[in-house]
Design a protein around this motif. Structure first.
Motif, PDB file in Angstrom:
ATOM      1  N   ASP A  40       0.864  -1.185   0.000  1.00  0.00           N
ATOM      2  CA  ASP A  40       0.000   0.000   0.000  1.00  0.00           C
ATOM      3  C   ASP A  40       0.898   1.231   0.000  1.00  0.00           C
ATOM      4  OD1 ASP A  40      -2.545   1.334   0.124  1.00  0.00           O
ATOM      5  OD2 ASP A  40      -2.077   1.820   2.199  1.00  0.00           O
ATOM      6  N   HIS A  41       0.548   2.218  -0.791  1.00  0.00           N
ATOM      7  CA  HIS A  41       1.413   3.397  -0.891  1.00  0.00           C
ATOM      8  C   HIS A  41       0.601   4.613  -1.284  1.00  0.00           C
ATOM      9  CE1 HIS A  41       1.157   3.155  -5.297  1.00  0.00           C
ATOM     10  NE2 HIS A  41       1.322   1.854  -5.146  1.00  0.00           N
ATOM     11  N   GLY A  42       1.193   5.769  -1.015  1.00  0.00           N
ATOM     12  CA  GLY A  42       0.598   7.019  -1.436  1.00  0.00           C
ATOM     13  C   GLY A  42       0.964   7.328  -2.879  1.00  0.00           C
ATOM     14  N   PRO A  43       0.570   8.501  -3.376  1.00  0.00           N
ATOM     15  CA  PRO A  43       0.926   8.893  -4.738  1.00  0.00           C
ATOM     16  C   PRO A  43       2.439   8.825  -4.946  1.00  0.00           C
ATOM     17  CG  PRO A  43      -0.721  10.386  -3.847  1.00  0.00           C
ATOM     18  CD  PRO A  43      -0.283   9.512  -2.715  1.00  0.00           C
ATOM     19  N   LEU A  44       2.858   8.261  -6.081  1.00  0.00           N
ATOM     20  CA  LEU A  44       4.280   8.048  -6.356  1.00  0.00           C
ATOM     21  C   LEU A  44       4.854   9.205  -7.172  1.00  0.00           C
ATOM     22  CD1 LEU A  44       4.039   4.284  -7.342  1.00  0.00           C
ATOM     23  CD2 LEU A  44       4.905   5.208  -5.179  1.00  0.00           C
ATOM     24  N   PRO A  45       6.079   9.634  -6.887  1.00  0.00           N
ATOM     25  CA  PRO A  45       6.710  10.688  -7.683  1.00  0.00           C
ATOM     26  C   PRO A  45       6.856  10.260  -9.149  1.00  0.00           C
ATOM     27  CG  PRO A  45       7.930  10.284  -5.643  1.00  0.00           C
ATOM     28  CD  PRO A  45       6.926   9.190  -5.774  1.00  0.00           C
ATOM     29  N   THR A  46       6.807  11.205 -10.052  1.00  0.00           N
ATOM     30  CA  THR A  46       6.878  10.896 -11.482  1.00  0.00           C
ATOM     31  C   THR A  46       8.210  10.251 -11.858  1.00  0.00           C
ATOM     32  OG1 THR A  46       7.639  13.165 -11.884  1.00  0.00           O
ATOM     33  CG2 THR A  46       5.274  12.730 -12.102  1.00  0.00           C
ATOM     34  N   ARG A  47       9.244  10.490 -11.080  1.00  0.00           N
ATOM     35  CA  ARG A  47      10.566   9.950 -11.412  1.00  0.00           C
ATOM     36  C   ARG A  47      10.764   8.513 -10.931  1.00  0.00           C
ATOM     37  NH1 ARG A  47      11.071  13.160  -6.958  1.00  0.00           N
ATOM     38  NH2 ARG A  47      12.104  12.273  -5.123  1.00  0.00           N
TER      39      ARG A  47
ATOM     40  N   THR B 212      -3.887  -0.350  -6.225  1.00  0.00           N
ATOM     41  CA  THR B 212      -3.669   0.848  -7.034  1.00  0.00           C
ATOM     42  C   THR B 212      -4.948   1.666  -7.075  1.00  0.00           C
ATOM     43  OG1 THR B 212      -4.362  -0.185  -9.121  1.00  0.00           O
ATOM     44  CG2 THR B 212      -2.034  -0.421  -8.481  1.00  0.00           C
ATOM     45  N   HIS B 213      -4.813   2.924  -7.490  1.00  0.00           N
ATOM     46  CA  HIS B 213      -5.953   3.833  -7.550  1.00  0.00           C
ATOM     47  C   HIS B 213      -6.023   4.483  -8.925  1.00  0.00           C
ATOM     48  CE1 HIS B 213      -5.326   3.246  -3.253  1.00  0.00           C
ATOM     49  NE2 HIS B 213      -6.555   3.655  -3.059  1.00  0.00           N
ATOM     50  N   ALA B 214      -7.206   4.965  -9.252  1.00  0.00           N
ATOM     51  CA  ALA B 214      -7.429   5.512 -10.586  1.00  0.00           C
ATOM     52  C   ALA B 214      -6.530   6.694 -10.879  1.00  0.00           C
ATOM     53  CB  ALA B 214      -8.903   5.920 -10.734  1.00  0.00           C
ATOM     54  N   HIS B 215      -6.105   7.438  -9.858  1.00  0.00           N
ATOM     55  CA  HIS B 215      -5.260   8.604 -10.089  1.00  0.00           C
ATOM     56  C   HIS B 215      -3.778   8.295  -9.928  1.00  0.00           C
ATOM     57  CE1 HIS B 215      -6.428   8.531  -5.860  1.00  0.00           C
ATOM     58  NE2 HIS B 215      -5.445   9.365  -5.553  1.00  0.00           N
ATOM     59  N   ASP B 216      -3.413   6.997  -9.827  1.00  0.00           N
ATOM     60  CA  ASP B 216      -2.007   6.612  -9.909  1.00  0.00           C
ATOM     61  C   ASP B 216      -1.568   6.659 -11.374  1.00  0.00           C
ATOM     62  OD1 ASP B 216      -1.615   6.141  -7.204  1.00  0.00           O
ATOM     63  OD2 ASP B 216      -2.274   4.053  -7.329  1.00  0.00           O
ATOM     64  N   PRO B 217      -0.266   6.767 -11.621  1.00  0.00           N
ATOM     65  CA  PRO B 217       0.192   6.798 -13.017  1.00  0.00           C
ATOM     66  C   PRO B 217      -0.165   5.499 -13.740  1.00  0.00           C
ATOM     67  CG  PRO B 217       2.047   6.598 -11.480  1.00  0.00           C
ATOM     68  CD  PRO B 217       0.842   6.924 -10.661  1.00  0.00           C
TER      69      PRO B 217
ATOM     70  N   PRO C  51      -5.012  -8.067 -12.310  1.00  0.00           N
ATOM     71  CA  PRO C  51      -5.911  -7.063 -11.721  1.00  0.00           C
ATOM     72  C   PRO C  51      -7.261  -7.652 -11.345  1.00  0.00           C
ATOM     73  CG  PRO C  51      -5.813  -6.806 -14.099  1.00  0.00           C
ATOM     74  CD  PRO C  51      -4.805  -7.862 -13.756  1.00  0.00           C
ATOM     75  N   GLY C  52      -7.821  -7.151 -10.240  1.00  0.00           N
ATOM     76  CA  GLY C  52      -9.145  -7.545  -9.789  1.00  0.00           C
ATOM     77  C   GLY C  52     -10.170  -6.503 -10.165  1.00  0.00           C
ATOM     78  N   PRO C  53     -11.403  -6.639  -9.687  1.00  0.00           N
ATOM     79  CA  PRO C  53     -12.468  -5.687 -10.035  1.00  0.00           C
ATOM     80  C   PRO C  53     -12.216  -4.304  -9.439  1.00  0.00           C
ATOM     81  CG  PRO C  53     -13.230  -7.246  -8.378  1.00  0.00           C
ATOM     82  CD  PRO C  53     -11.902  -7.745  -8.846  1.00  0.00           C
TER      83      PRO C  53
END
Length: 436
Positions: A49-56, A81-86, A100-102
């Motif tokens: 589980d993680h927060g938003p990841l840096p682009t680099r 993962t979340h919809a707003h992850d890269p 991937p699951g539902p």
């Protein structure tokens, strides 16, 4: 909406559980900068589980590092993962063998916005207890999918942060809901609900924001929580999604769990299981008390009828010396593990406290949970046992001034006696008789 998602990203994603979940290890990735990632090993499986990841971020390398650690423990891995992850993250997971699951709706509500709904006159809300636990587990297993299964919620061990509520009609459990207070954040997380009953929502909010100190809810009442999060599979639980949206929840994003399965066979149980108010714990105490005539007392010694073979030492030589105490614990833990065949569990009991069942070869090492066994009787009776009582230790906290340690069972004595003579000195008794 943006404010609620920001709070969710900031406080819940990559959150390091406190207290730690029983039998689990929570680790940070030391190579990841600028983001919070927690890799949890449960022994039976693992979760990232993680927060938003840096682009680099080197996403393929990040995924491979976590997968390889789970592979080393033969643990299936779940990566949220979340919809707003890269989008590249989902691609990296797919390339690494994750499936991937539902998609699930992620919802957040302000506690103050949740409505108060009273149950019908013939039903009442109450805390889950030993009497209703079996019915609650049946309801949980037959419903969902839930954000977190009740079995995992219970396996985390007894903690004031984890609570379960039931709606009952006399002796019948109509519905159940379980939630977790995320200590150090403004969130309560709704982990599951067996039926879409609005009564649960108001009750969770009441406990989380009440000014009254309630005995089993004191952690909640002191936390000053403001928000509640939930996750719902809209295809599987449309009625629950409808209830939450009508009760003040807002969808802030969507989440998906990606699963990877190793070639090895996963362990069927966590390395450590808490035993508290359950039949196994009661049975073990009853059999120990009856077999050894356990009689707790600050003035009557030795506290048990010491069996044959057994050896008893005073622990005065290590009292007050942290290094020697650590060596005593380390020596006895190794001896206990060496005395039982691979796959056999041992038990660590603490009089009037929570006991634990554990696999001695899956605790105390790198990426393993803390060893639950204690030897030095530091103000309590510490007892370590095999299930059949053929070997173990009994630590008396008051005998001989600063306590005594009785070790019994030939297999354990063979492994431990030499080290205990070195650490503690000459024995006080052998087979319950004064040692010459």
């Amino acid at each position: 909406m943006h404010e609620l998602r920001h709070a969710y990203d900031t406080h819940l994603r990559g959150h390091l559980p406190s207290p730690s979940q029983t039998g689990a290890v929570h680790l940070r990735d030391p190579h990841l900068d600028g983001a919070s990632l927690v890799r949890t090993h449960y022994g039976t499986h693992g979760v990232v589980d993680h927060g938003p990841l840096p682009t680099r971020t080197d996403l393929p390398a990040l995924v491979a590092r976590q997968r390889d650690r789970f592979d080393a423990h033969s643990e299936p891995a779940q990566w949220r993962t979340h919809a707003h992850d890269p989008p590249a993250l989902a691609h990296a997971l797919d390339t690494a063998g994750f499936t991937p699951g539902p998609e699930r709706s992620v919802l957040v509500a302000k506690l103050d916005d949740l409505p108060t709904a009273q149950p019908p006159p013939d039903e009442q809300l109450r805390e889950n207890d030993r009497v209703s636990a079996r019915a609650v587990r049946r309801l949980a297993a037959g419903s969902g999918p839930h954000r977190r299964p009740l079995a995992e919620h219970e396996a985390d061990g007894y903690a004031f942060e984890n609570r379960t509520l039931t709606l009952v009609d006399g002796a019948h459990v109509r519905a159940a809901s379980w939630a977790t207070l995320r200590t150090g954040t403004p969130f309560v997380v709704l982990e599951g609900m067996t039926a879409p009953r609005p009564e649960f929502l108001g009750e969770w909010a009441r406990h989380a924001s009440s000014g009254r100190v309630l005995p089993l809810w004191w952690v909640w009442t002191q936390a000053e929580s403001r928000l509640m999060s939930a996750e719902v599979d809209p295809a599987a639980q449309p009625d629950l999604l409808k209830l939450l949206l009508a009760s003040g929840f807002h969808q802030v994003t969507t989440a998906r769990t990606h699963t990877w399965v190793p070639d090895g066979t996963p362990a069927p149980t966590r390395p450590v299981t808490e035993l508290n108010d359950d039949p196994e714990h009661d049975d073990l105490w009853d059999r120990f008390t009856n077999r050894f005539f356990f009689a707790p007392s600050a003035t009557v010694f030795p506290g048990i009828v010491e069996p044959t073979p057994s050896v008893t030492w005073s622990v005065r030589a290590v009292a007050g010396n942290p290094q020697r105490l650590a060596e005593l614990n380390r020596s006895m833990r190794l001896a206990l593990a060496a005395s039982v065949p691979e796959g056999e569990h041992l038990y660590s009991l603490d009089w009037q406290h929570i006991g634990r069942r554990y696999d001695p070869r899956r605790v105390g090492g790198d990426e393993q949970p803390r060893h639950p066994a204690h030897t030095f009787p530091d103000g309590d009776y510490y007892i370590n046992l095999a299930r059949d009582l053929r070997l173990g230790t009994f630590g008396h906290p008051w005998e001989h001034g600063q306590g005594t340690l009785c070790v019994f069972g030939q297999e354990l004595l063979t492994e431990a006696e030499a080290d205990l003579n070195r650490l503690l000195g000459s024995p006080l008794r052998r087979d319950g008789q004064r040692a010459d």
